[in-house]
Motif scaffolding. Sequence first.
Motif, short mmCIF file in Angstrom:
data_model
loop_
_atom_site.label_atom_id
_atom_site.label_comp_id
_atom_site.label_asym_id
_atom_site.label_seq_id
_atom_site.Cartn_x
_atom_site.Cartn_y
_atom_site.Cartn_z
N GLU A 47 0.77 -1.15 0.08
CA GLU A 47 -0.18 0.07 -0.14
C GLU A 47 0.89 1.32 -0.09
O GLU A 47 0.50 2.19 -0.78
N ARG A 48 1.91 1.44 0.86
CA ARG A 48 2.70 2.35 0.78
C ARG A 48 3.41 2.90 -0.77
O ARG A 48 3.51 3.84 -1.20
N LEU A 49 3.91 1.61 -1.29
CA LEU A 49 4.27 1.70 -2.57
C LEU A 49 3.36 2.37 -3.74
O LEU A 49 3.78 3.30 -4.33
N SER A 60 8.54 12.94 2.26
CA SER A 60 7.95 13.50 3.57
C SER A 60 6.65 12.84 3.89
O SER A 60 6.16 13.26 5.12
N ALA A 61 6.39 11.53 3.41
CA ALA A 61 5.01 11.02 3.84
C ALA A 61 5.14 10.54 5.29
O ALA A 61 6.29 9.68 5.59
N LYS A 62 4.04 10.62 5.85
CA LYS A 62 4.13 9.75 7.27
C LYS A 62 2.40 9.38 7.31
O LYS A 62 1.49 9.57 6.54
N PHE A 63 2.85 7.91 7.48
CA PHE A 63 1.73 6.96 7.32
C PHE A 63 0.89 6.33 8.64
O PHE A 63 1.85 6.52 9.73
N GLU A 100 -4.03 14.98 6.80
CA GLU A 100 -4.07 13.42 6.43
C GLU A 100 -5.22 13.35 5.27
O GLU A 100 -6.13 13.97 5.40
N GLN A 101 -4.69 12.50 4.21
CA GLN A 101 -5.46 12.23 3.08
C GLN A 101 -5.80 10.84 3.29
O GLN A 101 -4.82 10.02 3.61
N LYS A 102 -7.03 10.22 3.07
CA LYS A 102 -7.33 8.95 3.43
C LYS A 102 -7.26 8.09 2.03
O LYS A 102 -7.94 8.45 1.07
#
Length: 135
Positions: A47-49, A60-63, A100-102
């Motif tokens: 999912e991250r990819l 910069s992404a924070k999950f 945050e974006q979902k």
Amino acid sequence: MKNLLLMLLAIQVAGCGLVAQQKRDELLKVSQAADWGVLDSNHQTKERLVILKELKDPDSAKFRFKLTRNTYYLDNNPVLAWYSSVFVNAKNSFGGYTGEQKYIFVYQCPINQSCELIGFARPNSRYPDKLDWAK
């Protein structure tokens, strides 16, 4: 006559929704924990990819991940599914965090089989509180 036809059509459409809801309720009533299957342990990496490819500043992404079970409709039939909600906060073109974006990934995991991605939703670019479901 025209009003009668419209009313009959509305009743038929409403009836279809009730049948689907009854099927869903019955499925949830008879299902057991094992019926949901086991979600692959590496689903978060996949999912991250997918998400990183869409970002302007992927570094910069924070999950944040949230996993739930529910039903999903395939061809108007409910199936047991895993919902992986991914909340991503990353920098935009101006260098500021967007909030945050979902994203939602929906998996069907039949017993003794590998999981299959059956649904995916990304944030709507125009309306941030809405999701665009991929077909």
